[in-house]
Scaffold this motif. Structure first.
Motif, mmCIF file in Angstrom:
data_model
loop_
_atom_site.group_PDB
_atom_site.id
_atom_site.type_symbol
_atom_site.label_atom_id
_atom_site.label_comp_id
_atom_site.label_asym_id
_atom_site.label_seq_id
_atom_site.Cartn_x
_atom_site.Cartn_y
_atom_site.Cartn_z
ATOM 1 N N LEU A 2 -16.764 -38.245 38.111
ATOM 2 C CA LEU A 2 -17.620 -37.173 38.613
ATOM 3 C C LEU A 2 -17.927 -36.241 37.457
ATOM 4 C CD1 LEU A 2 -18.891 -35.369 40.856
ATOM 5 C CD2 LEU A 2 -16.615 -34.338 41.127
ATOM 6 N N VAL A 3 -19.204 -35.945 37.221
ATOM 7 C CA VAL A 3 -19.609 -35.062 36.122
ATOM 8 C C VAL A 3 -19.420 -33.605 36.552
ATOM 9 C CG1 VAL A 3 -21.495 -34.365 34.597
ATOM 10 C CG2 VAL A 3 -21.233 -36.782 35.255
ATOM 11 N N LEU A 4 -18.649 -32.860 35.771
ATOM 12 C CA LEU A 4 -18.340 -31.466 36.062
ATOM 13 C C LEU A 4 -19.175 -30.490 35.236
ATOM 14 C CD1 LEU A 4 -14.449 -31.824 36.156
ATOM 15 C CD2 LEU A 4 -16.044 -31.892 38.085
ATOM 16 N N SER A 5 -19.670 -30.922 34.091
ATOM 17 C CA SER A 5 -20.482 -30.076 33.212
ATOM 18 C C SER A 5 -21.960 -30.269 33.537
ATOM 19 C CB SER A 5 -20.203 -30.430 31.748
ATOM 20 O OG SER A 5 -20.388 -31.819 31.534
ATOM 21 N N ASN A 6 -22.827 -29.478 32.913
ATOM 22 C CA ASN A 6 -24.269 -29.608 33.170
ATOM 23 C C ASN A 6 -24.774 -31.016 32.906
ATOM 24 O OD1 ASN A 6 -24.605 -27.029 34.124
ATOM 25 N ND2 ASN A 6 -25.045 -26.184 32.108
ATOM 26 N N THR A 7 -24.296 -31.619 31.826
ATOM 27 C CA THR A 7 -24.566 -33.027 31.524
ATOM 28 C C THR A 7 -23.306 -33.604 30.886
ATOM 29 O OG1 THR A 7 -25.464 -32.558 29.329
ATOM 30 C CG2 THR A 7 -27.050 -32.737 31.122
ATOM 31 N N ALA A 8 -23.220 -34.923 30.890
ATOM 32 C CA ALA A 8 -22.103 -35.590 30.231
ATOM 33 C C ALA A 8 -22.576 -36.921 29.657
ATOM 34 C CB ALA A 8 -20.948 -35.833 31.198
ATOM 35 N N ILE A 9 -22.100 -37.207 28.455
ATOM 36 C CA ILE A 9 -22.306 -38.516 27.846
ATOM 37 C C ILE A 9 -20.961 -39.226 27.920
ATOM 38 C CG2 ILE A 9 -22.937 -39.812 25.777
ATOM 39 C CD1 ILE A 9 -24.613 -37.356 24.930
ATOM 40 N N PHE A 10 -20.930 -40.321 28.665
ATOM 41 C CA PHE A 10 -19.702 -41.061 28.941
ATOM 42 C C PHE A 10 -19.791 -42.409 28.232
ATOM 43 C CE2 PHE A 10 -16.880 -43.659 31.529
ATOM 44 C CZ PHE A 10 -15.827 -42.802 31.770
ATOM 45 N N SER A 11 -18.734 -42.794 27.539
ATOM 46 C CA SER A 11 -18.741 -44.021 26.755
ATOM 47 C C SER A 11 -17.529 -44.868 27.120
ATOM 48 C CB SER A 11 -18.696 -43.662 25.266
ATOM 49 O OG SER A 11 -18.572 -44.814 24.469
ATOM 50 N N TYR A 12 -17.726 -46.188 27.144
ATOM 51 C CA TYR A 12 -16.576 -47.054 27.373
ATOM 52 C C TYR A 12 -16.740 -48.414 26.717
ATOM 53 C CZ TYR A 12 -19.373 -48.372 31.544
ATOM 54 O OH TYR A 12 -20.364 -48.744 32.411
ATOM 55 N N LYS A 13 -15.620 -48.881 26.207
ATOM 56 C CA LYS A 13 -15.513 -50.206 25.633
ATOM 57 C C LYS A 13 -15.047 -51.157 26.720
ATOM 58 C CE LYS A 13 -14.246 -48.776 20.953
ATOM 59 N NZ LYS A 13 -15.518 -49.208 20.427
ATOM 60 N N CYS A 14 -15.526 -52.394 26.690
ATOM 61 C CA CYS A 14 -15.121 -53.411 27.662
ATOM 62 C C CYS A 14 -14.680 -54.668 26.926
ATOM 63 C CB CYS A 14 -16.283 -53.779 28.583
ATOM 64 S SG CYS A 14 -16.924 -52.402 29.540
ATOM 65 N N ASP A 15 -13.705 -55.365 27.503
ATOM 66 C CA ASP A 15 -13.232 -56.602 26.890
ATOM 67 C C ASP A 15 -13.890 -57.843 27.488
ATOM 68 O OD1 ASP A 15 -11.959 -56.783 29.352
ATOM 69 O OD2 ASP A 15 -10.107 -57.600 28.486
ATOM 70 N N ASN A 16 -14.855 -57.645 28.375
ATOM 71 C CA ASN A 16 -15.572 -58.761 28.984
ATOM 72 C C ASN A 16 -16.985 -58.282 29.308
ATOM 73 O OD1 ASN A 16 -16.020 -61.304 30.041
ATOM 74 N ND2 ASN A 16 -14.445 -61.158 31.622
ATOM 75 N N TYR A 17 -17.910 -59.225 29.353
ATOM 76 C CA TYR A 17 -19.285 -58.874 29.651
ATOM 77 C C TYR A 17 -19.469 -58.580 31.131
ATOM 78 C CZ TYR A 17 -20.174 -60.685 25.001
ATOM 79 O OH TYR A 17 -20.148 -60.902 23.659
ATOM 80 N N TYR A 18 -20.370 -57.676 31.430
ATOM 81 C CA TYR A 18 -20.733 -57.358 32.810
ATOM 82 C C TYR A 18 -21.409 -58.566 33.447
ATOM 83 C CZ TYR A 18 -23.584 -55.501 36.604
ATOM 84 O OH TYR A 18 -24.186 -55.304 37.812
#
Length: 186
Positions: A122-138
């Motif tokens: 859940l974004v609490l600030s006016n905007t957020a840039i969220f990043s994540y690494k994955c070990d498998n393809y979507y």
């Protein structure tokens, strides 16, 4: 780097060492050898994802099933989110339990989420840039999810200060925890 075990097995909070001076700050957001040594997890990251969201956006709870399950290393580049992880491994001692953590661009905390967990934020600030690494393809056919306000999970999303939740049509139609498809099925 400081690594803290959570109440959920194999799920860790990672706090990098941040160096500040008059120019700003510097830190290693990921170091393979240190990560492997401190978590005991040998992960090969193969995909990086990033989202930009407004205040009140709630994404999740998502996971991938079968051979497409994903371990993730998540962090916030800018802004602040409440990050939630739910153990959905049927044979786990913490099955159906969740943890939540504030991630922001000040604390630089990251969370390692192993395979077999649902994830949302859940974004609490006016905007957020969220990043994540994955070990498998979507894989679209392997995607699964649980409705964010599931009665059985009873997640405390800390909605104070959030006037309107912004949730995708797809996420509003996710099944309950009781009725979601297990991660082992595909």
């Amino acid at each position: 780097m400081k690594v803290t075990k959570t109440a959920l097995k194999d799920c860790f909070i990672i706090e990098p060492t941040v160096f500040f001076d008059e120019r700003g700050c510097f830190f290693e957001s990921y170091h393979h050898t240190k990560f492997t040594k401190t978590t005991g997890q040998e992960i090969c990251w193969i995909q990086d994802n990033q989202s930009v969201s407004s205040k009140g956006v709630l994404r999740g709870l998502h996971y991938q099933r079968g051979k497409y399950q994903q371990a993730k290393l998540v962090r916030v580049i800018q802004g602040e989110v409440l990050d939630v992880i739910v153990d959905i491994r049927p044979d786990s001692k913490t099955y159906g339990q969740y943890i939540k953590e504030i991630l922001n661009d000040r604390n630089q905390k990251q969370i390692f989420i192993p395979k077999g967990f649902a994830h949302g934020f859940l974004v609490l600030s006016n905007t957020a840039i969220f990043s994540y690494k994955c070990d498998n393809y979507y894989n679209k056919e392997a995607e699964g999810g649980i409705i964010y306000n599931d009665y059985e999970l009873n997640i405390e999303w800390n909605l104070e200060g959030i006037e309107n939740l912004i949730i995708s049509e797809k996420d509003l139609c996710l099944p309950s925890f009781k009725h979601h498809l297990p991660i082992c099925e595909f």
